[in-house]
Write an enzyme that holds these catalytic residues in place. Structure first.
Site, mmCIF file in Angstrom:
data_model
loop_
_atom_site.group_PDB
_atom_site.id
_atom_site.type_symbol
_atom_site.label_atom_id
_atom_site.label_comp_id
_atom_site.label_asym_id
_atom_site.label_seq_id
_atom_site.Cartn_x
_atom_site.Cartn_y
_atom_site.Cartn_z
ATOM 1 N N THR A 29 -1.322 7.476 -0.585
ATOM 2 C CA THR A 29 -2.603 7.311 -1.297
ATOM 3 C C THR A 29 -3.397 6.113 -0.771
ATOM 4 O O THR A 29 -4.600 6.016 -1.010
ATOM 5 C CB THR A 29 -2.357 7.075 -2.802
ATOM 6 N N ASP B 220 0.169 -3.464 12.269
ATOM 7 C CA ASP B 220 0.628 -3.831 10.926
ATOM 8 C C ASP B 220 0.930 -5.330 10.879
ATOM 9 O O ASP B 220 1.893 -5.807 11.489
ATOM 10 C CB ASP B 220 1.877 -3.018 10.565
ATOM 11 N N ASP C 85 4.523 -6.295 9.521
ATOM 12 C CA ASP C 85 5.590 -5.977 10.473
ATOM 13 C C ASP C 85 5.552 -6.900 11.687
ATOM 14 O O ASP C 85 6.596 -7.344 12.174
ATOM 15 C CB ASP C 85 5.466 -4.521 10.949
ATOM 16 N N ARG D 124 0.849 -1.185 0.000
ATOM 17 C CA ARG D 124 0.000 0.000 0.000
ATOM 18 C C ARG D 124 0.883 1.232 0.000
ATOM 19 O O ARG D 124 1.755 1.366 0.851
ATOM 20 C CB ARG D 124 -0.842 0.050 1.286
HETATM 21 C C1 PRP Z 1 -1.235 -4.688 4.334
HETATM 22 C C2 PRP Z 1 -2.050 -5.958 4.439
HETATM 23 C C3 PRP Z 1 -2.861 -5.906 3.187
HETATM 24 C C4 PRP Z 1 -3.103 -4.444 3.005
HETATM 25 C C5 PRP Z 1 -4.503 -4.177 3.426
HETATM 26 O O1 PRP Z 1 -0.170 -4.853 3.476
HETATM 27 O O2 PRP Z 1 -1.289 -7.102 4.539
HETATM 28 O O3 PRP Z 1 -2.200 -6.460 2.066
HETATM 29 O O4 PRP Z 1 -2.173 -3.765 3.836
HETATM 30 O O5 PRP Z 1 -4.831 -2.871 3.200
HETATM 31 P P1 PRP Z 1 -5.878 -2.408 2.123
HETATM 32 O O6 PRP Z 1 -7.112 -3.208 2.328
HETATM 33 O O7 PRP Z 1 -6.083 -0.951 2.465
HETATM 34 O O8 PRP Z 1 -5.284 -2.582 0.766
HETATM 35 P P2 PRP Z 1 1.006 -3.790 3.336
HETATM 36 O O9 PRP Z 1 0.753 -2.868 2.195
HETATM 37 O O10 PRP Z 1 1.252 -3.116 4.658
HETATM 38 O O11 PRP Z 1 2.239 -4.663 2.911
HETATM 39 P P3 PRP Z 1 3.003 -5.809 3.696
HETATM 40 O O12 PRP Z 1 2.069 -6.981 3.796
HETATM 41 O O13 PRP Z 1 4.164 -6.077 2.814
HETATM 42 O O14 PRP Z 1 3.407 -5.298 5.041
HETATM 43 N N1 URA Z 2 -2.609 -3.283 6.943
HETATM 44 C C1 URA Z 2 -2.279 -3.755 8.146
HETATM 45 O O1 URA Z 2 -1.320 -4.524 8.285
HETATM 46 N N2 URA Z 2 -3.005 -3.372 9.205
HETATM 47 C C2 URA Z 2 -4.050 -2.548 9.101
HETATM 48 O O2 URA Z 2 -4.679 -2.233 10.114
HETATM 49 C C3 URA Z 2 -4.378 -2.049 7.825
HETATM 50 C C4 URA Z 2 -3.647 -2.448 6.757
#
Ligand code: PRP
Ligand code: URA
Length: 208
Positions: free
Chosen positions: A107, A199, A202, A103
């Site tokens: 944005t 997160d 993380d 993400r």
């Molecule tokens: C997080 C999560 C989803 C996304 C959800 O990923 O694992 O993929 O955010 O958010 P959304 O519904 O608003 O799209 P992130 O972009 O943090 O990446 P990561 O899994 O690599 O930490």
């Molecule tokens: N992605 C995450 O990992 N946590 C949230 O709460 C939203 C998006």
């Protein structure tokens, strides 16, 4: 919310509470994600098509069944990775196809960075795996990708959904059922789910 299945199973509720706890360390967090994913997948696969199969027990012929559909597990990197192992253990012949999205912090839109799907679809059912359904951007983008690939039957399996993300998925892909352990209150101003768990990437990978 007719196609949203938020489980009220006590095992999931118990594990989710531990998952939300900020004091849960990455090792335990990964264990809980793995276990919860398997429990949710059990529910999400209840309507898989089967065909008849005859086997011989040591004593007699048995007219049984076996799965007919070829299943694809589609974890959204990174956080969806932790959901694969528990589900794969239940259906070891499933294929695993990774989709890399992150993400954009400003944005909140998903940015694609990994997609090695072959030209022709190799599976007939896909389970999209991602612990968090926040704005719904990542889930809708992945569903778009899989539909373009030619997959006819798609389900989303996550741990926590926000009403905003559920609404976005239902608008973009009303045919895709959503399986969750909980529907939370809302998103905060940074697009994080409240109360949520923080997160998910993380916390699994120790990168917070
Ligand atoms: C997080 C999560 C989803 C996304 C959800 O990923 O694992 O993929 O955010 O958010 P959304 O519904 O608003 O799209 P992130 O972009 O943090 O990446 P990561 O899994 O690599 O930490
Ligand atoms: N992605 C995450 O990992 N946590 C949230 O709460 C939203 C998006």
């Amino acid at each position: 919310m007719s196609n949203v299945f938020a489980s009220d199973h006590p095992l999931l509720a118990h594990k989710l509470t531990r998952l939300r706890d900020k004091n849960t360390d990455p090792k335990k967090f990964r264990e809980l994600v793995r276990e919860m994913a398997a429990l949710l997948a059990y529910e999400a696969t209840a309507d898989l098509a089967t065909m008849s199969r005859e086997v011989e027990t040591p004593l007699a012929i048995f007219h049984g069944t076996e799965l007919r559909e070829k299943i694809g597990l589609v974890p959204i990197l990174r956080a969806g990775l932790g959901m694969v192992e528990g589900i794969w253990g239940l259906m070891p012949s499933a294929e695993v196809w990774h989709i890399g999205l992150y993400r954009d912090e400003k944005t909140l839109k998903p940015v694609e960075y990994y997609n090695k799907l072959p030209i022709e679809p190799t599976v007939s059912v896909c389970l999209i795996l991602d612990p968090m359904l926040a704005t719904g951007g990542s889930a809708t983008a992945t569903t778009d990708i899989l539909k373009r690939w030619g997959v006819k039957k798609i389900k989303f399996v996550g741990l926590i959904g926000a009403p905003e993300g559920i609404a976005a998925m239902q608008k973009a892909h009303p045919d895709v059922p959503i399986y969750l352990a909980a529907v939370d209150e809302r998103l905060n101003e940074h697009g994080y789910i409240l109360p949520g768990l923080g997160d998910a990437g993380d916390r699994q990978f120790g990168t917070g």
